[in-house]
Design an enzyme around this catalytic site. Structure first.
Site, PDB file in Angstrom:
ATOM      1  N   TYR A 125      41.359 -11.471 -52.531  1.00  0.00           N
ATOM      2  CA  TYR A 125      42.382 -11.810 -53.530  1.00  0.00           C
ATOM      3  C   TYR A 125      42.877 -10.527 -54.171  1.00  0.00           C
ATOM      4  O   TYR A 125      42.093  -9.617 -54.475  1.00  0.00           O
ATOM      5  CB  TYR A 125      41.805 -12.721 -54.624  1.00  0.00           C
ATOM      6  CG  TYR A 125      42.769 -12.963 -55.761  1.00  0.00           C
ATOM      7  CD1 TYR A 125      43.640 -14.043 -55.753  1.00  0.00           C
ATOM      8  CD2 TYR A 125      42.817 -12.087 -56.854  1.00  0.00           C
ATOM      9  CE1 TYR A 125      44.540 -14.242 -56.786  1.00  0.00           C
ATOM     10  CE2 TYR A 125      43.722 -12.288 -57.887  1.00  0.00           C
ATOM     11  CZ  TYR A 125      44.581 -13.366 -57.850  1.00  0.00           C
ATOM     12  OH  TYR A 125      45.478 -13.560 -58.868  1.00  0.00           O
ATOM     13  N   GLU A 213      51.248 -11.785 -56.534  1.00  0.00           N
ATOM     14  CA  GLU A 213      49.913 -12.270 -56.171  1.00  0.00           C
ATOM     15  C   GLU A 213      49.814 -12.481 -54.665  1.00  0.00           C
ATOM     16  O   GLU A 213      50.672 -13.143 -54.066  1.00  0.00           O
ATOM     17  CB  GLU A 213      49.619 -13.588 -56.893  1.00  0.00           C
ATOM     18  CG  GLU A 213      48.238 -14.154 -56.577  1.00  0.00           C
ATOM     19  CD  GLU A 213      47.995 -15.497 -57.235  1.00  0.00           C
ATOM     20  OE1 GLU A 213      47.097 -15.598 -58.092  1.00  0.00           O
ATOM     21  OE2 GLU A 213      48.722 -16.463 -56.891  1.00  0.00           O
TER      22      GLU A 213
END
Length: 404
Positions: A125, A213
């Site tokens: 992530y 993101e």
């Protein structure tokens, strides 16, 4: 301004950020053709079909009335046809859309990146945004990719890493290497990660992003580092520098009333309450919303008419508030500084005359520049409007309106 995944990936590619390649389509026939093209390029029968909406949780979300997920793996042309038919035109309900869901107008037919190779694959992530506490950009990353980062932060906070970058300064080489090291990479994947993170930060700065993101950030079996998914939000205030990016806005993904308000340069956010409010200045608007709650009501919207408001923009704001069937009363709270109170009053009068009979109570508090002229305009208009001088008086009137 939020972008779709396929739009975000095209922007990343301009900054030499490797992404999971795909083709965005809006018909079943186009999806079939995209699959054939991807299969010919990769020699792989597998492809990933992704619903394109402005919301996360697509993989866990379902198309309303079916078991079809918003992200699905197709193993054949027949699979692609079936999945595309199920998703396109359907309403996808995810944890972020709420029960209403969002209609899917496009899907992304993407390459399968989980192909076999000499090394194991791995999901990470990574996101970049502004940390308001430190006043710096922060790269937040974790070895636990492909899942809700909120759960990771809550259950295993030690797996969340942060790297801060001073605005105006580039990401330093040692910082990019530190990120790759903390992700547990080595060899070729380490080098590729350093390049990826450096180029990604350049993209974040280059497009004036508010948030970028990547989840998952993916290490392939042959040690490539790519963005499998991308959520990109642009800073609206910087769009004046990016006319080409402003054209990427998808108004069908936004609340219709907020879109309409934007056409009149009104700062409007729809809420779920029962008291519509029209105020000038963000600070006064927030205070007014607090006052509504303390008086027993719930704000139905945030509406800041700004300092350049005139009768036309006020009328437009009035109409937008009245479109909400939940609204039981409207509170207009104007402190005349830059905006003149008489302009606001004239806008209320014009709205009344053009809309016709308005059956809900309207409470008006006008103070400041030309407040007396404004009061005279309203008093002589013959409108059924309740006036207040003090904020406490307005609060009492709101309480009576929502309690009736």
């Amino acid at each position: 301004m939020n972008l779709h995944e396929y739009q975000a990936k095209e922007l990343l590619k301009k900054y030499n950020v490797p992404v999971q390649e795909g083709i965005a389509v809006d018909t079943v026939m186009a999806a079939e053709e995209a699959y054939r093209q991807i299969k010919n390029e990769t020699g792989n029968n597998f492809a990933v079909i992704k619903a394109q909406i402005h919301a996360g949780g697509r993989g866990k979300g379902k198309i309303e009335g079916s078991e079809q997920r918003g992200v699905a793996v197709a193993k054949s042309l027949e699979n692609v046809t079936e999945i595309a038919k199920n998703i396109l035109g359907g309403t996808l309900v995810t944890i972020q859309t709420g029960a209403a869901g969002k209609k899917v107008n496009k899907i992304l037919v993407a390459q399968d990146v989980y192909y076999p190779g000499p090394n194991p694959v791995k999901e990470f992530y990574l996101s970049i945004l502004l940390d308001r506490t430190s006043g710096k950009n922060v790269i937040m990353y974790s070895t636990e990719g492909g899942m809700d980062i909120e759960e990771v932060a809550h259950n295993t906070p030690e797996k969340i890493f942060k790297e801060f970058v001073q605005p105006g300064a580039p990401l330093q080489g040692f910082q990019a290497r530190k990120i790759a090291f903390n992700l547990g990479l080595s060899g070729e994947s380490f080098k590729n990660c350093v390049k990826f993170v450096t180029n990604l930060y350049n993209a974040y700065v280059g497009v004036d992003a508010a948030m970028l993101e990547i989840n998952p950030l993916f290490k392939t079996s042959d040690d490539k580092i790519i963005a499998v998914d991308c959520k990109l939000s642009l800073d609206d205030n910087a769009l004046i520098r990016h006319a080409d990016l402003a054209n990427l806005r998808d108004e069908s993904e936004e609340d219709p009333t907020e879109v309409e308000a934007g056409h009149y340069n009104l700062n409007f956010v729809k809420l779920d309450g029962n008291v519509g409010c029209m105020v000038n200045g963000a600070g006064l608007a927030m205070a007014t919303m607090d006052m509504i709650k303390l008086s027993g009501g719930e704000p139905a919207n945030f509406l800041d008419v700004g300092g350049s408001a005139n009768a036309q923009t006020v009328e437009a704001g009035f109409r937008i508030i009245l479109k909400d069937p939940k609204v039981k009363a409207i509170l207009i709270n104007i402190f005349g500084g830059i905006v003149r109170c008489d302009r606001v009053a004239q806008g209320v009068i014009d709205a009344y005359k053009s809309i016709g009979e308005i059956k809900i109570p309207i409470i008006v508090r006008l103070q400041g520049t030309n407040a007396e002229e404004a009061k005279k305009l309203i008093d002589e208009s013959g409108l059924t409007v309740q006036s207040a001088i003090l904020l406490s008086e307005a609060a009492e009137l709101v309480n009576k309106a929502v309690s009736a």
